[in-house]
Design a protein around this motif. Structure first.
Motif, PDB file in Angstrom:
ATOM      1  N   ALA A 164      42.345  20.455  72.788  1.00 38.42           N
ATOM      2  CA  ALA A 164      42.179  21.741  72.117  1.00 38.42           C
ATOM      3  C   ALA A 164      42.424  22.880  73.093  1.00 38.42           C
ATOM      4  CB  ALA A 164      40.771  21.830  71.536  1.00 38.42           C
ATOM      5  N   GLY A 165      43.242  23.832  72.653  1.00 32.82           N
ATOM      6  CA  GLY A 165      43.544  24.994  73.475  1.00 32.82           C
ATOM      7  C   GLY A 165      44.726  24.813  74.402  1.00 32.82           C
ATOM      8  N   SER A 166      45.259  23.590  74.520  1.00 33.69           N
ATOM      9  CA  SER A 166      46.402  23.356  75.419  1.00 33.69           C
ATOM     10  C   SER A 166      47.703  23.146  74.650  1.00 33.69           C
ATOM     11  CB  SER A 166      46.126  22.148  76.315  1.00 33.69           C
ATOM     12  OG  SER A 166      46.003  20.964  75.540  1.00 33.69           O
ATOM     13  N   GLU A 167      47.678  23.419  73.342  1.00 32.25           N
ATOM     14  CA  GLU A 167      48.886  23.252  72.553  1.00 32.25           C
ATOM     15  C   GLU A 167      49.970  24.232  73.011  1.00 32.25           C
ATOM     16  OE1 GLU A 167      45.995  24.151  71.306  1.00 32.25           O
ATOM     17  OE2 GLU A 167      45.263  22.655  69.872  1.00 32.25           O
ATOM     18  N   GLN A 168      51.197  23.794  72.906  1.00 38.90           N
ATOM     19  CA  GLN A 168      52.311  24.686  73.223  1.00 38.90           C
ATOM     20  C   GLN A 168      52.333  25.852  72.243  1.00 38.90           C
ATOM     21  OE1 GLN A 168      56.267  23.102  74.149  1.00 38.90           O
ATOM     22  NE2 GLN A 168      57.057  24.345  72.476  1.00 38.90           N
ATOM     23  N   ARG A 169      52.578  27.059  72.778  1.00 38.98           N
ATOM     24  CA  ARG A 169      52.620  28.257  71.931  1.00 38.98           C
ATOM     25  C   ARG A 169      54.050  28.668  71.593  1.00 38.98           C
ATOM     26  NH1 ARG A 169      47.632  28.393  69.832  1.00 38.98           N
ATOM     27  NH2 ARG A 169      46.037  28.287  71.469  1.00 38.98           N
ATOM     28  N   ASP A 170      54.890  28.715  72.601  1.00 41.55           N
ATOM     29  CA  ASP A 170      56.267  29.197  72.417  1.00 41.55           C
ATOM     30  C   ASP A 170      57.240  28.262  73.113  1.00 41.55           C
ATOM     31  OD1 ASP A 170      55.558  31.694  71.080  1.00 41.55           O
ATOM     32  OD2 ASP A 170      54.884  32.410  73.051  1.00 41.55           O
ATOM     33  N   TRP A 171      58.490  28.294  72.637  1.00 44.25           N
ATOM     34  CA  TRP A 171      59.608  27.661  73.356  1.00 44.25           C
ATOM     35  C   TRP A 171      60.391  28.823  73.956  1.00 44.25           C
ATOM     36  CZ3 TRP A 171      60.918  22.235  73.084  1.00 44.25           C
ATOM     37  CH2 TRP A 171      62.074  21.897  73.780  1.00 44.25           C
ATOM     38  N   ALA A 172      60.000  29.236  75.179  1.00 45.82           N
ATOM     39  CA  ALA A 172      60.449  30.513  75.723  1.00 45.82           C
ATOM     40  C   ALA A 172      61.607  30.402  76.708  1.00 45.82           C
ATOM     41  CB  ALA A 172      59.274  31.212  76.417  1.00 45.82           C
ATOM     42  N   HIS A 173      62.033  29.185  77.037  1.00 50.38           N
ATOM     43  CA  HIS A 173      63.138  28.980  77.978  1.00 50.38           C
ATOM     44  C   HIS A 173      64.062  27.898  77.434  1.00 50.38           C
ATOM     45  CE1 HIS A 173      61.076  31.351  81.112  1.00 50.38           C
ATOM     46  NE2 HIS A 173      59.979  30.776  80.644  1.00 50.38           N
ATOM     47  N   TRP A 174      65.268  27.834  77.982  1.00 53.09           N
ATOM     48  CA  TRP A 174      66.259  26.869  77.474  1.00 53.09           C
ATOM     49  C   TRP A 174      65.712  25.448  77.508  1.00 53.09           C
ATOM     50  CZ3 TRP A 174      69.648  23.218  80.090  1.00 53.09           C
ATOM     51  CH2 TRP A 174      70.645  22.708  79.247  1.00 53.09           C
ATOM     52  N   ALA A 184      57.105  18.978  74.617  1.00 49.62           N
ATOM     53  CA  ALA A 184      56.224  19.830  73.826  1.00 49.62           C
ATOM     54  C   ALA A 184      54.860  19.175  73.676  1.00 49.62           C
ATOM     55  CB  ALA A 184      56.839  20.090  72.450  1.00 49.62           C
ATOM     56  N   ALA A 185      53.824  19.895  74.082  1.00 50.37           N
ATOM     57  CA  ALA A 185      52.450  19.419  73.907  1.00 50.37           C
ATOM     58  C   ALA A 185      52.007  19.724  72.478  1.00 50.37           C
ATOM     59  CB  ALA A 185      51.528  20.075  74.931  1.00 50.37           C
ATOM     60  N   LEU A 186      52.569  18.993  71.542  1.00 53.78           N
ATOM     61  CA  LEU A 186      52.269  19.131  70.118  1.00 53.78           C
ATOM     62  C   LEU A 186      52.163  17.735  69.523  1.00 53.78           C
ATOM     63  CD1 LEU A 186      54.761  21.993  69.130  1.00 53.78           C
ATOM     64  CD2 LEU A 186      52.303  22.216  69.532  1.00 53.78           C
ATOM     65  N   ASP A 187      51.282  17.577  68.543  1.00 56.56           N
ATOM     66  CA  ASP A 187      51.107  16.237  67.958  1.00 56.56           C
ATOM     67  C   ASP A 187      50.796  16.256  66.467  1.00 56.56           C
ATOM     68  OD1 ASP A 187      48.530  17.206  68.043  1.00 56.56           O
ATOM     69  OD2 ASP A 187      47.748  15.645  69.367  1.00 56.56           O
ATOM     70  N   GLN A 188      51.252  17.306  65.764  1.00 58.16           N
ATOM     71  CA  GLN A 188      51.101  17.302  64.309  1.00 58.16           C
ATOM     72  C   GLN A 188      52.039  16.281  63.673  1.00 58.16           C
ATOM     73  OE1 GLN A 188      52.259  20.479  60.922  1.00 58.16           O
ATOM     74  NE2 GLN A 188      50.852  21.292  62.432  1.00 58.16           N
ATOM     75  N   ILE A 189      53.265  16.199  64.195  1.00 55.70           N
ATOM     76  CA  ILE A 189      54.232  15.192  63.753  1.00 55.70           C
ATOM     77  C   ILE A 189      54.069  13.982  64.662  1.00 55.70           C
ATOM     78  CG2 ILE A 189      56.674  14.667  63.375  1.00 55.70           C
ATOM     79  CD1 ILE A 189      57.119  17.714  63.103  1.00 55.70           C
ATOM     80  N   THR A 190      53.765  12.832  64.072  1.00 56.55           N
ATOM     81  CA  THR A 190      53.415  11.642  64.844  1.00 56.55           C
ATOM     82  C   THR A 190      54.289  10.458  64.450  1.00 56.55           C
ATOM     83  OG1 THR A 190      51.786  10.830  63.262  1.00 56.55           O
ATOM     84  CG2 THR A 190      51.032  12.477  64.870  1.00 56.55           C
ATOM     85  N   LEU A 191      54.082   9.354  65.148  1.00 53.43           N
ATOM     86  CA  LEU A 191      54.758   8.111  64.793  1.00 53.43           C
ATOM     87  C   LEU A 191      54.390   7.664  63.383  1.00 53.43           C
ATOM     88  CD1 LEU A 191      54.345   6.228  68.173  1.00 53.43           C
ATOM     89  CD2 LEU A 191      56.528   6.746  67.083  1.00 53.43           C
ATOM     90  N   ASP A 192      53.184   7.992  62.951  1.00 49.44           N
ATOM     91  CA  ASP A 192      52.714   7.540  61.640  1.00 49.44           C
ATOM     92  C   ASP A 192      53.276   8.360  60.490  1.00 49.44           C
ATOM     93  OD1 ASP A 192      51.179   5.511  62.761  1.00 49.44           O
ATOM     94  OD2 ASP A 192      49.451   6.834  63.039  1.00 49.44           O
ATOM     95  N   ASN A 193      53.634   9.630  60.736  1.00 48.38           N
ATOM     96  CA  ASN A 193      54.083  10.455  59.612  1.00 48.38           C
ATOM     97  C   ASN A 193      55.490  11.013  59.770  1.00 48.38           C
ATOM     98  OD1 ASN A 193      53.913  12.688  61.362  1.00 48.38           O
ATOM     99  ND2 ASN A 193      51.863  13.259  60.646  1.00 48.38           N
ATOM    100  N   VAL A 194      56.182  10.655  60.881  1.00 44.29           N
ATOM    101  CA  VAL A 194      57.500  11.231  61.109  1.00 44.29           C
ATOM    102  C   VAL A 194      58.478  10.882  59.989  1.00 44.29           C
ATOM    103  CG1 VAL A 194      58.330   9.275  62.490  1.00 44.29           C
ATOM    104  CG2 VAL A 194      59.315  11.548  62.849  1.00 44.29           C
TER     105      VAL A 194
END
Length: 797
Positions: A164-174, A184-194
């Protein structure tokens, strides 16, 4: 009852036609096989050709001996194939499928042949034909099955939830960060639901890159800042769209033109509200912060300009350069049309924008400088330059001072470590590529190297060269990847991972430039070109896996049929080939890997939670030849293949891809892979072919078959903390997701055209949905082009 009464005429005609077909097959193998034998190649093709030709003649005469002879030759072919190729699927397909089809037809003719001699027909021929048919059907089914080059084994690392609190906010560089991680430190899309991902929105840029592969290309990786995506097109249009809908908010057209190589791989971003205020200067009043352009988009253009745009409106920033523009041609001297373009995203390193540039390949000596420059991100003022011919940086305040011409350039993307205060430059080499007798000691020091500069001053901290006196266009094509790796003592080391066109992965200490993984100096083949010199040794990164860089043998040659495989073997034996670093000469020489890679500008991605590095490659060899100046009648250069003038040197050059007559790479598949390397053990975890022949095939004809043979890749990958790896830079029109722990394909979506872009992902601050976005403008060798930017998300709740 005479023979004609017993055997229907159509059966007699079919057997004769079959005999003619077998005879032609045998004659082709015999002629080519004899040629191959004279070159010192395998005797199989000549022997098989002679036996098959005799068998075909006997079949025309309706002699059962012809079938027996061909059957014996097929059994011998089966044995030879296993001895020559082992049990690898695709090499066996090349050697056995066509002979098996002919053997099945010959078996079906067996009853007719026997009756022609007054013998009982028997059913043995039908049984053999049925067995061969089952084998062919099984082979056909197996061709559609994914087949890893290296299968994942052992215990797989667990997926670590995003804290919590360490999620990626922006994709600010190439590369997402200046470290080029593409993670990307994101995990809403997972192996189970992709598998539930669906198109959320589609945007159209209006800039369709119509080209044959050497002009306009859509290779863009968007930026995402808050609720806005920023795109750039092949002709440098910048477009801002809503992150949830794709609806356009603003567009800026710089009216950029160039005769070739039109593309924009990415943009830069600077937020003055997040950056520290500039240090005060004694006796100078601090400037009042402008209301405009607190957040700005930076873009380099194909006609060598640097733009700063207000991120909210797209208007040029009036405080930057001359009304938002800096002319990058200043100080460069003469620039002929198309000789100096910029396609890589600018690197925003703190308060500076660092830019290099692409110099046209192989046209002439004394081309524009490869100078690297840093500009103040707020004002556009020149901060420092790094002129590769000089021992120390030079700031040419006098407009009459020009940068040294014809030095190694930095055409690809750079990386930046803010903590160490270092900018990392992956360099190219002084043009032309294939004859380098004119290069200076400074050229030879800095070409095909990683160079670390102090971000504040531009002074050199260290340099590490990957290829000495590069004659193969093995310039460093990719952004370095910065990550920390285990030191084996419970701590970590600051690492820089550099992938190369030669299929190498160098692991350097990014603070010192010293190798972390072992590097070996090997004796290098020597050449005989007039006026050239050759490095006695070259470097191989032996402490990490080499990707697609094995030394080729005649048995590695491949083709859709034994005929084009044989022709590839003949080509191979005609080449001078001494393994990697075979130098160009006045004869035909084979270069493997070719100058396209290996790895290219798409760069690597890394998952710091597992320590896995992800590398995609292409496996395309080249043949090369130096043409003495007096014999050089055509060719300008500046393109990847064909004739190049190399004016000012003793030679022009000629090079092309090492392909079969059907336009298929001559070496065995796969022709492109995705690999995962464990940076702790430094071992290959898995390697899988990437791409199918769905949208391409022999002679460029689409096969419309999802056969996962593995095709050349061009673009970058995206790793997520949820254990997914996204990739779209294939020759077929798909965005794919892989299980990053095993390499298993877990999802794919059909694109309207192919892609050369790198996917990005973000969570909308407005809706909370995670999106995966890809730019799709057309695969490199495909005629199908588009202007799509497509976002995927899970079904909305």
């Amino acid at each position: 009852m005479d023979e004609k009464t017993k055997i229907p005429a159509v059966c007699r005609v079919l057997v004769i036609l079959l005999g003619i077909l077998v005879s032609l097959f045998g004659l082709t193998l015999l002629v080519g096989g004899v040629r191959l034998l004279t070159l010192g190649g395998s005797a199989y093709f000549a022997l098989m050709g002679a036996i098959t030709l005799l068998a075909g003649v006997l079949l025309v005469l309706r002699r059962p001996l012809g079938a027996l002879l061909f059957g014996g030759a097929f059994v011998a072919t089966l044995v030879w194939s296993v001895v020559d190729a082992g049990l690898e699927f695709w090499p066996l397909v090349s050697r056995l499928v066509m002979p098996a089809v002919l053997a099945m037809l010959v078996a079906l003719s067996w009853p007719v042949l026997r009756r022609s001699r007054g013998l009982p027909a028997g059913r043995g021929g039908y049984a053999v034909a049925a067995l061969l048919l089952v084998g062919l059907l099984g082979t056909g089914a197996a061709a559609f099955q994914p087949r890893p080059v290296v299968a994942a084994a052992g215990t797989r690392p667990a997926v670590t939830p995003v804290a919590a609190g360490s999620e990626q906010r922006d994709w600010a560089h190439w590369g997402n960060t200046t470290a080029g991680t593409r993670f990307a430190a994101l995990d809403q899309i997972t192996l189970d639901n992709v598998d539930q991902l669906q198109v959320a929105w589609t945007a159209r840029t209006g800039d369709v890159p119509e080209s044959n592969g050497f002009g306009a290309e859509d290779q863009n990786t968007p930026l995402q800042i808050g609720d806005t995506l920023f795109l750039c097109t092949p002709h440098n249009r910048v477009i801002a769209v809503d992150a949830d809908t794709g609806k356009q908010r603003w567009a800026f057209d710089p009216k950029a033109t160039a005769p070739n190589w039109q593309r924009c791989r990415g943009l830069g971003y600077f937020d003055a509200d997040l950056a520290p205020a500039p240090a005060p200067v004694a006796g100078v009043a601090s400037p009042t912060a402008p209301a405009l352009c607190r957040k700005r988009i930076l873009m380099t253009s194909i006609d060598a300009r640097l733009f700063a745009l207000d991120a909210a409106t797209g208007a040029p920033c009036p405080d930057f350069g001359s009304n938002g523009v800096v002319d990058l041609k200043q100080g460069m001297g003469e620039i002929k049309p198309g000789f100096f373009t910029i396609t890589a995203a600018p690197l925003v390193a703190g308060e500076l924008i660092v830019v290099g540039g692409r110099v046209a390949d192989n046209i002439e000596v004394n081309e524009p400088s490869g100078v690297v420059r840093a500009f103040n991100v707020r004002t556009g003022a020149l901060a420092w330059v790094w002129d590769l011919s000089r021992e120390t940086p030079d700031v040419p305040l006098d407009p009459s001072v020009e940068y040294t011409r014809a030095t190694p350039n930095v055409w690809t993307s750079m990386a930046y470590d803010a903590q160490l205060g270092l900018v990392y430059l992956p360099t190219g080499n002084t043009t032309p590529d294939q004859w380098a007798g004119q290069r200076t000691p400074q050229d030879d020091k800095y070409s095909s190297a990683v160079v670390a500069l102090d971000v504040a001053t531009g002074k050199e901290r260290w340099v590490y060269q990957t290829v000495h006196h590069d004659l193969w266009d093995y310039d460093l094509p990719a952004q370095p990847t910065l990550t920390d790796v285990p030191d084996g003592k419970g701590g970590t080391l600051p690492a820089l991972l550099q992938v190369t066109k030669a299929g190498q992965v160098f692991m350097l200490n990014r603070q010192t430039g010293q190798p972390i993984a072992a590097v070996q100096d090997i004796p290098a083949p020597q050449g005989k070109a007039q006026g050239e010199r050759y490095s006695p040794t070259q470097r191989l990164s032996v402490g990490l896996p080499q990707i697609g860089a094995q030394t080729l043998t005649e048995s590695d040659m491949w083709g859709a049929t034994p005929i084009d495989q044989m022709l590839c073997r003949i080509q191979f034996k005609q080449f001078r080939y001494d393994g990697m670093f075979t130098p160009p000469g006045e004869d035909l020489a084979l270069q493997w890997p070719g100058s396209l890679g290996g790895m290219n500008w798409g760069s690597a991605s890394v998952d710091p939670t597992t320590g896995y590095l992800f590398v995609n490659d292409m496996r395309l060899g080249l043949w090369t030849k130096l043409i003495p100046r007096a014999q050089m009648t055509s060719g300008d250069g500046g393109v990847e293949m064909g004739a190049a003038s190399q004016t000012g040197t003793p030679y022009g050059s000629l090079r092309d891809r090492f392909l079969s007559k059907l336009g298929i790479p001559c070496q065995k598949p796969p022709f492109g892979t995705m690999s995962a390397i464990n940076l702790a053990t430094r071992q290959l975890v898995w390697q899988v072919p990437v791409g199918t022949v769905q949208d391409t095939g022999p002679l460029g004809i689409r096969m419309h078959l999802p056969i996962p043979v593995g095709m050349p890749t061009l673009g970058g990958s995206l790793a997520t903390q949820s254990g997914l790896l996204f990739f779209a830079g294939t020759q077929d029109f798909y965005l794919r997701a892989y299980d990053s722990r095993s390499g298993k394909e877990v999802w794919k979506a059909r694109l309207p055209v192919g892609s050369q872009g790198t996917p990005i992902t973000y969570v909308s601050p407005t809706t909370g949905r995670q999106y995966v976005v890809i730019s799709a403008g057309g695969a490199r060798q495909s005629p199908d082009r588009g202007d799509y930017v497509i976002a995927y998300a899970l079904p909305s709740k």
